[in-house]
Design a protein around this motif. Structure first.
Motif, PDB file in Angstrom:
ATOM      1  N   ARG A 242      11.082  -0.428   0.028  1.00 61.55           N
ATOM      2  CA  ARG A 242      10.831  -0.198   1.443  1.00 61.55           C
ATOM      3  C   ARG A 242      11.948  -0.794   2.303  1.00 61.55           C
ATOM      4  N   THR A 243      12.440  -1.960   1.909  1.00 65.05           N
ATOM      5  CA  THR A 243      13.461  -2.620   2.722  1.00 65.05           C
ATOM      6  C   THR A 243      14.747  -1.787   2.836  1.00 65.05           C
ATOM      7  N   PRO A 244      15.361  -1.378   1.692  1.00 65.54           N
ATOM      8  CA  PRO A 244      16.581  -0.565   1.845  1.00 65.54           C
ATOM      9  C   PRO A 244      16.306   0.777   2.517  1.00 65.54           C
ATOM     10  N   LEU A 245      15.115   1.328   2.228  1.00 61.89           N
ATOM     11  CA  LEU A 245      14.775   2.614   2.826  1.00 61.89           C
ATOM     12  C   LEU A 245      14.678   2.477   4.348  1.00 61.89           C
ATOM     13  N   ALA A 246      14.096   1.383   4.790  1.00 57.22           N
ATOM     14  CA  ALA A 246      13.969   1.154   6.226  1.00 57.22           C
ATOM     15  C   ALA A 246      15.351   0.947   6.846  1.00 57.22           C
ATOM     16  N   ALA A 280       5.907   6.061   4.877  1.00 55.15           N
ATOM     17  CA  ALA A 280       4.448   6.194   5.003  1.00 55.15           C
ATOM     18  C   ALA A 280       3.810   6.161   3.619  1.00 55.15           C
ATOM     19  N   MET A 281       4.517   6.783   2.648  1.00 57.39           N
ATOM     20  CA  MET A 281       3.998   6.799   1.285  1.00 57.39           C
ATOM     21  C   MET A 281       3.934   5.376   0.728  1.00 57.39           C
ATOM     22  N   MET A 285       0.713   3.233  -0.508  1.00 57.25           N
ATOM     23  CA  MET A 285       0.632   2.603  -1.831  1.00 57.25           C
ATOM     24  C   MET A 285       0.286   1.126  -1.711  1.00 57.25           C
ATOM     25  N   LEU A 286       0.949   0.453  -0.779  1.00 52.07           N
ATOM     26  CA  LEU A 286       0.685  -0.975  -0.584  1.00 52.07           C
ATOM     27  C   LEU A 286      -0.737  -1.188  -0.074  1.00 52.07           C
ATOM     28  N   GLY A 411       2.621  15.532   3.685  1.00 53.88           N
ATOM     29  CA  GLY A 411       1.641  14.581   3.139  1.00 53.88           C
ATOM     30  C   GLY A 411       2.145  14.031   1.825  1.00 53.88           C
ATOM     31  N   HIS A 412       1.656  12.840   1.489  1.00 49.96           N
ATOM     32  CA  HIS A 412       2.183  12.170   0.307  1.00 49.96           C
ATOM     33  C   HIS A 412       1.205  12.159  -0.859  1.00 49.96           C
ATOM     34  N   GLY A 413       0.080  12.852  -0.709  1.00 51.39           N
ATOM     35  CA  GLY A 413      -0.846  12.921  -1.832  1.00 51.39           C
ATOM     36  C   GLY A 413      -1.579  11.623  -2.091  1.00 51.39           C
ATOM     37  N   LEU A 414      -1.675  10.767  -1.077  1.00 52.38           N
ATOM     38  CA  LEU A 414      -2.373   9.496  -1.267  1.00 52.38           C
ATOM     39  C   LEU A 414      -3.596   9.381  -0.354  1.00 52.38           C
TER      40      LEU A 414
END
Lengths: 447, 225
Positions: A242-246, A280-281, A285-286, A411-414
């Motif tokens: 999440r950090t690098p993605l952000a 968002a995915m 998950m978190l 949507g992410h399927g979650l």
């Protein structure tokens, strides 16, 4: 039968029945074997005494016989015997007893009916000793009167006591085993419900049950350690990614605002949106990981379900109306609010998720119905749409993480797995059904 | 609004990135690498807002925050942390944090939040019954709003949205901020629910003038001040 024998209850009943049967048989067997043994001994004795009076194959004169009978009935060691000598017409010649009936030749039994003083049971031997004379010798088989019924009482008391002790012991044993098994079962159930902290209580006596419970607890410790490890790994992955993605997303949105980016702005915006989707995915998950570790249970508070539903419907209605869809809260379900204990944030997220799903996956003009009902000790939330629905064979797929029907769709399927995790955290359930047409989602929450 | 910002973050790389991002919005940024360092600096000079990381060596953010509050320092503090669970949040607020953002944070979101914190602190220092933004007047105590003197017929949600936008008029209010302040939820919806609600509000606002709300794509909304 085999299955019944394998249950503790079945085994107890089978063992008890067998035990009762064997004990009773042994009781009766011993009782009657003793009786017949006494009869045999007495038979032997009267036979001997009869031979002593009139030896087999030797003629004895009547006067000798009278004398021997008189002696026998007076001597101390034979005085308890009864003797009768009769002639060819059955008239008594000598002896100390009389009979109302004619006795058969050979051995037979005597009883109360023979009305012989001081005799309640006995054996008799009648011999033909020539000249039509018959020699009858008899003896008691009971040392005291009514010995039979006294012995019967002794046997019943003795074997009865054994049966009662074994029965009580067995029931106690069964209860002990049952309790220990019950403790283990309860622990296992708590674990299944997500409370990994439960352990089987130990008595500390070091017995087999304690050792087994300790082994079971040890296994649970190991399992929860492994689960925690897996959870940590997936949490770390989500956090670390999440950090690098952000960072990437932030760079993109910074670029998008540069004046030089005017020509590629739409492309940059699309890319930013995709990065948002990924973020968002990870959030979902978190969030699922957070729900599944059960820590949010500590923050459960009383809340009112209808009020919460009204809030969420109010929040989602404008979006639905833009697609000319409508969210209808069923009127018949109105009435007293339903109070339950739970996590307001999570229940709100679950309800909103389900409504958003319904809005996103159904065409214009769809009516989404929400029904809140109370059934004894549980609340039932039913969300029904008249859209295309989900084919039966694909319902299991959408309940799985990342299980999307259309990979190209947004949507992410979650969404459904998240809603399901929230329902399960509240000890409830989430089910999908065919609404013919459309999809029906039934969420059950215990009150 | 140019702000004096103190950024307390132990990770050198992240600190530099955040400094660049905050400076990009025109603010002055001073940095501290841990809680102890932060206490030293705040003892020396004042700031408009402090951005405080939670997990740091020497002295963590929450301890530093408690000491700052005990020392009577009422500067708005935004906690920045990688932890995202509800109990951490409660602990942060109890220690005296004004807002809480889970890393990684969007620079626009961060800017919007620090602006909002400073503005909220200033309004609470000068309490007023009504909040004005251009020709819009909102009265939180009477639950009513007007545009150009005309009363607005708003639903409860629309009123709360307008109030939140008016409180921060002139600055961006992000979607997560609106979800948090208007509905009180800590999660982000998967659809553009906020967008739909804003559209409804807009319809009522444009009855008495032009559209006073600007949408910042992918970010949030600004009500003209």
């Amino acid at each position: 039968m085999t299955a019944q024998l394998q249950s503790l209850r079945g085994l107890t009943i089978a063992f008890l029945s067998l035990f009762l049967l064997v004990t009773t048989a042994a009781g009766f067997g011993t009782f009657f074997a003793t009786l017949s043994m006494i009869d045999n001994l007495v038979d032997h004795r009267i036979d001997m005494e009869s031979q002593a009076l009139a030896p087999l194959g030797k003629a004895v004169s009547l006067s000798d016989l009278r004398e021997r009978i008189a002696v026998m009935t007076q001597e101390r060691n034979t005085g308890d015997l009864g003797v009768l000598l009769t002639d060819g017409q059955g008239r008594a010649i000598a002896g100390n007893a009389r009979f109302d009936r004619s006795l058969p030749l050979g051995f037979s039994s005597l009883g109360h009916l023979d009305r012989i003083e001081g005799l309640s049971a006995g054996r008799v031997l009648v011999r033909d000793i020539g000249d039509g004379m018959r020699l009858t010798v008899f003896a008691e088989t009971e040392p005291i009167d009514d010995y039979f019924s006294a012995r019967r009482r002794i046997y019943i008391a003795g074997f009865g006591a054994i049966i009662i002790v074994v029965l009580a012991g067995l029931l106690l044993f069964r209860r002990l085993i049952g309790q220990r098994i019950e403790q283990m079962r309860r622990t296992a159930e708590s674990i299944v419900e997500g409370d990994m902290s439960q352990r089987v209580p130990l008595l500390g006596d070091g017995g087999e049950f304690d050792r087994q419970a300790a082994a079971f607890n040890h296994m649970l410790d190991r399992m929860s350690a492994l689960m925690a490890e897996i959870r940590n790994i997936s949490n770390n992955i989500s956090h670390e990614l999440r950090t690098p993605l952000a960072r990437l997303r932030n760079e993109l949105s910074r670029l998008e605002q540069q004046p030089e980016a005017a020509s590629v702005r739409p492309a940059l915006q699309r890319t930013t949106e995709q990065a948002d989707g990924l973020l968002a995915m990870f959030s979902a998950m978190l969030r699922i990981a957070e729900i599944e570790n059960g820590s949010r249970r500590a923050g459960f508070q009383p809340l009112h379900l209808r009020r919460l539903v009204a809030e969420i419907v109010d929040m989602a209605q404008p979006l639905a109306q833009e697609g000319r869809q409508d969210i209808v809260v069923e009127e018949h379900g109105r009435g007293d609010d339903i109070a339950l204990t739970g996590d307001r944030q999570l229940l709100a997220q679950m309800l909103l998720n389900l409504l958003e799903n319904a809005i996103r996956h159904t065409p214009n003009g769809t009516v989404i119905r929400l029904d809140i009902a109370r059934d004894h000790d549980r609340a039932i939330i039913t969300l029904t749409d008249n859209g295309p629905g989900i084919p039966a064979e694909q319902r299991a797929l959408v309940m799985r993480r990342f299980g999307r029907l259309d990979r190209s769709a947004s949507g992410h399927g979650l969404g459904l797995p998240l809603a399901d995790a929230i329902a399960r955290l509240h000890q409830g359930s989430l089910m999908l059904e065919d609404a013919m047409p459309g999809l029906r989602i039934i969420v059950t929450l215990p009150l | 609004m140019k702000l004096q910002v103190l950024l307390v973050e132990d990770d050198k790389y992240l600190r530099q990135q955040l400094v660049d991002q905050i400076a990009h919005f025109g603010h002055d940024v001073e940095t501290a690498q841990d809680g102890l360092n932060a206490l030293e600096i705040t003892g020396r000079r004042t700031f408009d807002v402090v951005i405080l990381d939670w997990m740091m060596p020497t002295m963590d953010g929450i301890t530093a925050l408690r000491q700052m509050r005990t020392g009577g320092m009422n500067v708005p503090v935004l906690m920045l942390t990688a932890l995202g669970q509800i109990f951490d949040k409660v602990e942060g607020f109890e220690a005296g944090a004004d807002d809480y953002v889970v890393k990684p944070v969007d620079p626009l979101e961060l800017n919007a939040r620090i602006q909002a914190l400073v503005r909220a602190r200033r309004t609470s220092e000068q309490p007023a019954d009504t909040i004005s933004a251009d020709d819009i007047v909102v009265s939180p105590s009477r639950l009513r709003a007007w545009r150009a003197g005309h009363p607005l017929n708003l639903s409860q949600t629309e009123f709360k949205l307008l109030l939140e936008l008016a409180r921060h008029a002139g600055t961006v209010v992000t979607r997560p901020m609106l979800i948090e302040k208007v509905w009180g939820y800590d999660f982000i919806p998967t659809t553009n629910i906020v967008e739909a609600q804003i559209r409804h509000l807009r319809i009522k606002l444009v009855e008495h003038g032009d559209d006073p709300i600007t949408t910042q794509r992918g970010m949030g909304y600004i009500l003209r001040s």
